[in-house]
Design a protein around this motif. Structure first.
Motif, PDB file in Angstrom:
ATOM      1  N   UNK A   1       0.844  -1.178   0.000  1.00  0.00           N
ATOM      2  CA  UNK A   1       0.000   0.000   0.000  1.00  0.00           C
ATOM      3  C   UNK A   1       0.886   1.237   0.000  1.00  0.00           C
ATOM      4  N   UNK A   2       0.590   2.174  -0.874  1.00  0.00           N
ATOM      5  CA  UNK A   2       1.358   3.406  -0.960  1.00  0.00           C
ATOM      6  C   UNK A   2       0.915   4.369   0.138  1.00  0.00           C
ATOM      7  N   UNK A   3       1.902   5.003   0.768  1.00  0.00           N
ATOM      8  CA  UNK A   3       1.589   5.962   1.819  1.00  0.00           C
ATOM      9  C   UNK A   3       1.116   7.274   1.204  1.00  0.00           C
ATOM     10  N   UNK A   4       0.266   7.994   1.919  1.00  0.00           N
ATOM     11  CA  UNK A   4      -0.206   9.303   1.480  1.00  0.00           C
ATOM     12  C   UNK A   4       0.684  10.424   2.008  1.00  0.00           C
ATOM     13  N   UNK A   5       1.371  10.180   3.126  1.00  0.00           N
ATOM     14  CA  UNK A   5       2.194  11.207   3.762  1.00  0.00           C
ATOM     15  C   UNK A   5       3.559  10.646   4.117  1.00  0.00           C
ATOM     16  N   UNK A   6       4.562  11.532   4.134  1.00  0.00           N
ATOM     17  CA  UNK A   6       5.914  11.149   4.541  1.00  0.00           C
ATOM     18  C   UNK A   6       6.397  12.167   5.572  1.00  0.00           C
ATOM     19  N   UNK A   7       7.076  11.715   6.621  1.00  0.00           N
ATOM     20  CA  UNK A   7       7.534  12.629   7.663  1.00  0.00           C
ATOM     21  C   UNK A   7       8.683  13.507   7.198  1.00  0.00           C
ATOM     22  N   UNK A   8       8.843  14.655   7.869  1.00  0.00           N
ATOM     23  CA  UNK A   8       9.983  15.529   7.609  1.00  0.00           C
ATOM     24  C   UNK A   8      11.262  14.694   7.665  1.00  0.00           C
ATOM     25  N   UNK A   9      12.220  14.987   6.801  1.00  0.00           N
ATOM     26  CA  UNK A   9      13.500  14.296   6.799  1.00  0.00           C
ATOM     27  C   UNK A   9      13.536  13.042   5.951  1.00  0.00           C
ATOM     28  N   UNK A  10      12.397  12.623   5.397  1.00  0.00           N
ATOM     29  CA  UNK A  10      12.368  11.421   4.566  1.00  0.00           C
ATOM     30  C   UNK A  10      13.115  11.649   3.261  1.00  0.00           C
ATOM     31  N   UNK A  11      13.823  10.629   2.794  1.00  0.00           N
ATOM     32  CA  UNK A  11      14.430  10.654   1.466  1.00  0.00           C
ATOM     33  C   UNK A  11      13.321  10.308   0.485  1.00  0.00           C
ATOM     34  N   UNK A  12      13.102  11.181  -0.495  1.00  0.00           N
ATOM     35  CA  UNK A  12      11.978  10.989  -1.412  1.00  0.00           C
ATOM     36  C   UNK A  12      12.397  11.151  -2.862  1.00  0.00           C
ATOM     37  N   UNK A  13      11.534  10.701  -3.750  1.00  0.00           N
ATOM     38  CA  UNK A  13      11.752  10.904  -5.177  1.00  0.00           C
ATOM     39  C   UNK A  13      11.267  12.304  -5.558  1.00  0.00           C
ATOM     40  N   UNK A  14      11.626  12.727  -6.775  1.00  0.00           N
ATOM     41  CA  UNK A  14      11.163  14.019  -7.260  1.00  0.00           C
ATOM     42  C   UNK A  14       9.640  14.029  -7.295  1.00  0.00           C
ATOM     43  N   UNK A  15       9.051  15.178  -7.008  1.00  0.00           N
ATOM     44  CA  UNK A  15       7.606  15.306  -7.020  1.00  0.00           C
ATOM     45  C   UNK A  15       7.175  16.561  -6.310  1.00  0.00           C
ATOM     46  N   UNK A  16       5.897  16.668  -6.070  1.00  0.00           N
ATOM     47  CA  UNK A  16       5.377  17.815  -5.328  1.00  0.00           C
ATOM     48  C   UNK A  16       4.668  17.308  -4.078  1.00  0.00           C
ATOM     49  N   UNK A  17       4.739  18.122  -3.055  1.00  0.00           N
ATOM     50  CA  UNK A  17       4.246  17.757  -1.734  1.00  0.00           C
ATOM     51  C   UNK A  17       3.521  18.946  -1.122  1.00  0.00           C
TER      52      UNK A  17
END
Length: 68
Positions: A1-17
């Protein structure tokens, strides 16, 4: 299941948040750790997370900052 939110400091892919607490929008063009919302000290931010608008979200190699 894909998460809807990621906490501050997470390593993420390019995108908009969007801040999960105040809605401030942030675009990330390269992999890097998500910063805290710029309004973090102005109004309460109990979730301390970004809502994923576009992109893949959390990087599989580092799903949570600080071992969460």
């Amino acid at each position: 299941m894909k998460k809807d939110e990621v906490p501050y400091g997470s390593d993420v892919s390019a995108g908009s948040y969007a801040c999960a607490d105040c809605g401030y929008e942030y675009a990330n063009q390269s992999k890097r750790s998500l910063p805290p919302c710029p309004d973090f000290k102005v109004i309460p931010h109990p979730k301390r997370a970004w809502k994923i608008l576009t992109g893949a979200g959390d990087a599989e190699q580092d799903p949570y900052p600080n071992g969460r």
